[in-house]
Design an enzyme around this catalytic site. Structure first.
Site, PDB file in Angstrom:
ATOM      1  N   SER A 283       0.863  -1.182   0.000  1.00 19.16           N
ATOM      2  CA  SER A 283       0.000   0.000   0.000  1.00 19.16           C
ATOM      3  C   SER A 283       0.900   1.232   0.000  1.00 19.16           C
ATOM      4  O   SER A 283       1.658   1.440   0.946  1.00 19.16           O
ATOM      5  CB  SER A 283      -0.878  -0.045   1.264  1.00 19.16           C
ATOM      6  OG  SER A 283      -1.547   1.179   1.452  1.00 19.16           O
TER       7      SER A 283
ATOM      8  N   LYS B 166      -1.154  -0.975  -4.389  1.00 19.67           N
ATOM      9  CA  LYS B 166      -2.343  -0.190  -4.015  1.00 19.67           C
ATOM     10  C   LYS B 166      -1.914   1.251  -3.809  1.00 19.67           C
ATOM     11  O   LYS B 166      -0.955   1.516  -3.081  1.00 19.67           O
ATOM     12  CB  LYS B 166      -2.937  -0.783  -2.740  1.00 19.67           C
ATOM     13  CG  LYS B 166      -3.916   0.098  -1.989  1.00 19.67           C
ATOM     14  CD  LYS B 166      -4.584  -0.713  -0.875  1.00 19.67           C
ATOM     15  CE  LYS B 166      -4.662   0.072   0.430  1.00 19.67           C
ATOM     16  NZ  LYS B 166      -5.231  -0.733   1.519  1.00 19.67           N
TER      17      LYS B 166
ATOM     18  N   LYS C 160      -2.847   5.018  -2.516  1.00 22.62           N
ATOM     19  CA  LYS C 160      -3.770   5.847  -1.745  1.00 22.62           C
ATOM     20  C   LYS C 160      -4.169   7.022  -2.630  1.00 22.62           C
ATOM     21  O   LYS C 160      -3.297   7.633  -3.277  1.00 22.62           O
ATOM     22  CB  LYS C 160      -3.080   6.357  -0.479  1.00 22.62           C
ATOM     23  CG  LYS C 160      -2.784   5.266   0.538  1.00 22.62           C
ATOM     24  CD  LYS C 160      -4.070   4.731   1.156  1.00 22.62           C
ATOM     25  CE  LYS C 160      -3.765   3.789   2.312  1.00 22.62           C
ATOM     26  NZ  LYS C 160      -4.991   3.279   2.936  1.00 22.62           N
TER      27      LYS C 160
ATOM     28  N   ASP D  53      -7.139   3.147  -2.929  1.00 23.19           N
ATOM     29  CA  ASP D  53      -7.821   3.215  -1.635  1.00 23.19           C
ATOM     30  C   ASP D  53      -8.035   4.677  -1.275  1.00 23.19           C
ATOM     31  O   ASP D  53      -7.075   5.433  -1.111  1.00 23.19           O
ATOM     32  CB  ASP D  53      -6.966   2.521  -0.561  1.00 23.19           C
ATOM     33  CG  ASP D  53      -7.659   2.458   0.799  1.00 23.19           C
ATOM     34  OD1 ASP D  53      -8.779   2.982   0.935  1.00 23.19           O
ATOM     35  OD2 ASP D  53      -7.059   1.863   1.733  1.00 23.19           O
TER      36      ASP D  53
ATOM     37  N   ASP E 179     -13.628  -1.395   3.336  1.00 25.39           N
ATOM     38  CA  ASP E 179     -12.695  -1.548   4.458  1.00 25.39           C
ATOM     39  C   ASP E 179     -13.388  -0.967   5.696  1.00 25.39           C
ATOM     40  O   ASP E 179     -14.063  -1.700   6.438  1.00 25.39           O
ATOM     41  CB  ASP E 179     -11.386  -0.814   4.101  1.00 25.39           C
ATOM     42  CG  ASP E 179     -10.374  -0.730   5.229  1.00 25.39           C
ATOM     43  OD1 ASP E 179     -10.680  -1.138   6.350  1.00 25.39           O
ATOM     44  OD2 ASP E 179      -9.249  -0.222   5.004  1.00 25.39           O
TER      45      ASP E 179
ATOM     46  N   LYS F 137      -9.905  -6.844   8.198  1.00 27.14           N
ATOM     47  CA  LYS F 137      -8.871  -6.464   9.172  1.00 27.14           C
ATOM     48  C   LYS F 137      -9.345  -6.979  10.510  1.00 27.14           C
ATOM     49  O   LYS F 137     -10.419  -6.608  10.991  1.00 27.14           O
ATOM     50  CB  LYS F 137      -8.706  -4.943   9.239  1.00 27.14           C
ATOM     51  CG  LYS F 137      -7.987  -4.344   8.048  1.00 27.14           C
ATOM     52  CD  LYS F 137      -7.820  -2.844   8.202  1.00 27.14           C
ATOM     53  CE  LYS F 137      -7.186  -2.265   6.935  1.00 27.14           C
ATOM     54  NZ  LYS F 137      -7.274  -0.783   6.914  1.00 27.14           N
TER      55      LYS F 137
ATOM     56  N   GLY G 179      -4.125  -4.208   6.258  1.00 22.15           N
ATOM     57  CA  GLY G 179      -3.089  -3.938   7.258  1.00 22.15           C
ATOM     58  C   GLY G 179      -3.317  -2.601   7.924  1.00 22.15           C
ATOM     59  O   GLY G 179      -4.078  -1.761   7.423  1.00 22.15           O
TER      60      GLY G 179
HETATM   61  O1  OSB Z   1      -6.947   1.901   4.699  1.00 17.23           O
HETATM   62  O2  OSB Z   1      -5.926   0.083   4.422  1.00 17.23           O
HETATM   63  C1  OSB Z   1      -5.999   1.187   4.969  1.00 17.23           C
HETATM   64  C2  OSB Z   1      -2.844   1.868   7.019  1.00 17.23           C
HETATM   65  C3  OSB Z   1      -3.389   2.456   8.139  1.00 17.23           C
HETATM   66  C4  OSB Z   1      -4.743   2.647   8.199  1.00 17.23           C
HETATM   67  C5  OSB Z   1      -5.561   2.263   7.138  1.00 17.23           C
HETATM   68  C6  OSB Z   1      -5.027   1.650   6.016  1.00 17.23           C
HETATM   69  C7  OSB Z   1      -3.632   1.480   5.940  1.00 17.23           C
HETATM   70  C8  OSB Z   1      -2.951   0.921   4.784  1.00 17.23           C
HETATM   71  C9  OSB Z   1      -1.581   0.318   4.999  1.00 17.23           C
HETATM   72  O3  OSB Z   1      -3.382   0.982   3.663  1.00 17.23           O
HETATM   73  C10 OSB Z   1      -1.653  -1.154   5.090  1.00 17.23           C
HETATM   74  C11 OSB Z   1      -0.368  -1.739   5.604  1.00 17.23           C
HETATM   75  O4  OSB Z   1       0.559  -1.866   4.817  1.00 17.23           O
HETATM   76  O5  OSB Z   1      -0.288  -2.084   6.805  1.00 17.23           O
HETATM   77 MG    MG Z   2      -8.205   0.787   3.374  1.00 20.08          MG
END
Ligand code: OSB
Ligand code: MG
Length: 414
Positions: free
Chosen positions: A177, A203, A205, A230, A280, A304, A332
């Site tokens: 991500s 992925k 952001k 995302d 999510d 999650k 994650g």
């Molecule tokens: O939206 O998936 C998410 C990290 C912190 C809070 C929300 C998210 C995320 C990530 C990182 O996208 C995922 C990771 O590599 O741990």
């Molecule tokens: Mg997410």
């Protein structure tokens, strides 16, 4: 039901699940051949410890809700039968991703969940989940204790967490991500770097102003990669025409475009878009997952373990999606190795058919709290450890060196 459980040596913690009717469990029954030692029915928890540990991130992580450059890792451990099990509360310091924070989780564990856990021997995961269900919300706090309990149960029974929950995969496909970057060039460089390390899915952001053009450029340079985005709730249904522009890029999914508690507008948007929506933030438990699928709010679910309230809820969502043939993947929360090891166990279940946000420890931290650290092989896979419990050693010396706070809770009646 009892025959299946015998074959699997299923712990009674999973006894309330409808094993026979779940194809995931039937798939699992074929691969589990080594009988495991019997699991004691009752575990009296002697002590619960809450600890916060500050770990610097290798690089800042920016999403539509802000940027962080370190993580206050919240570890919980529980002691029983002379052994220790470790879990992680994935809440952040500020209530942005969810309403929970490190502070609210400390309060809820100290004053409500820990006393419930210590009030009598824990019979199984369902017993623990039932005690926690008396308190509304605070899923990440509940999950931290469920994780620690399940690791303790796995250690006591000499089995891996993956084996304990009925995992079938020995290695997992993983993705990365990538946060919002200061410039497009920096993002393109990051994409190249993680592709060269083997990651099987990228992925990105996104947020208003960092979306269509960015995705267009990444897709132009990498025509065949698995690519997703995302938004972390950054858009509203009024942006539907803009969001439909993302349909041009062959994305694997668009994750959580709209508000965290809005299944209705997600259903409207999904009806207008060809790209699958993945939820999510919206999926806070099995009931919400069922409603989202019934309403057509998404076609993919991000599970999650913290957001949904622990293994009990994550397993239920997995089974629901497996029965309905809805793909799931493991999200994650920038966890330390302890939370990450739990994610690896969860993602070894049959229904986790898409690459998870389970990246190497080195993607986040200079050094992790487990030995060995999590590594991603050149083919973009992570091995599921087969040793007892987490399958990693907890590096207590390193944890102690970075501990910010520590608090122990014991049964006041003892
Ligand atoms: O939206 O998936 C998410 C990290 C912190 C809070 C929300 C998210 C995320 C990530 C990182 O996208 C995922 C990771 O590599 O741990
Ligand atoms: Mg997410």
């Amino acid at each position: 039901m009892s025959i299946v459980r015998q074959m699997l040596q299923m712990p009674s913690c999973l006894s309330n699940r409808d094993l026979l009717s779940c194809p995931a469990m039937q798939a699992r029954s074929e691969v589990v051949t080594v009988p495991a030692p019997p699991v004691s029915d009752q575990i009296a928890i002697a002590k619960i410890e809450m600890r916060t540990v500050r770990l610097a991130l290798n690089e800042p992580f920016e999403t539509s809700f802000g940027s962080i450059d370190s993580r206050l890792i919240f570890l919980v451990s529980v002691e029983g039968q002379g052994m220790t099990g470790w879990g992680e509360v994935v809440a952040a310091e500020a209530p942005r991703y969810s309403y929970e924070t490190v502070g609210t989780a400390q309060h809820v564990i100290r004053d409500y969940l820990a006393p419930a856990m210590l009030s009598g021997p824990v019979t199984d995961l369902t017993d623990l989940a039932d005690r926690f269900a008396a308190f509304r919300g605070h899923n990440m706090a509940k999950a931290g204790l469920e994780l620690a309990y399940m690791e303790l149960l796995a250690r006591i029974s000499g089995r891996s967490l993956s084996h304990l929950i009925g995992g079938v995969r020995e290695s997992l496909a993983v993705g990365v991500s990538l946060g919002i970057q200061p410039s497009l060039d920096q993002l393109l460089e990051r994409v190249d770097k993680y592709l060269s390390l083997g990651y099987q899915r990228i992925k990105l952001k996104i947020k208003p102003g960092w979306d269509i053009e960015v995705v267009r450029e990444v897709r132009r340079r990498h025509r065949n990669i698995l690519l997703s985005v995302d938004a972390n709730c950054a858009y509203s249904i009024a942006d539907q025409d803009h969001l439909r522009g993302l349909d041009d890029f062959g994305l694997l999914m668009i994750e959580q475009p709209l508000n965290h508690d809005d299944l209705i507008d997600h259903a409207r948007l999904q009806a207008l878009m060809t790209t699958p929506i993945c939820l999510d933030e919206s999926i806070t438990g099995p009931a919400r997952a069922r409603q989202a699928l019934d309403m057509g709010s998404c076609r993919i679910v991000n599970i999650k373990i913290g957001r949904v309230g622990g293994y009990s809820q994550a397993l239920a969502i997995h089974d629901l999606c497996y029965l309905r043939e809805v793909p799931v993947w493991c999200g994650g929360m920038l966890e330390s190795g302890i939370g990450r090891a739990h994610n690896i166990a969860l993602a070894s279940l049959a229904g986790f058919s898409l690459p998870g946000d389970i990246s190497a420890s080195s993607r986040y931290f200079a050094r992790d709290v487990i030995i060995p650290e999590v590594s991603v092989a050149g083919d973009g896979t992570v091995e599921v450890p087969q040793g007892p419990g987490l399958g990693f050693e907890v590096d207590l010396d390193y944890i102690t060196a970075h501990t910010v706070s520590i608090e122990q809770i014991e049964d006041s009646k003892k």
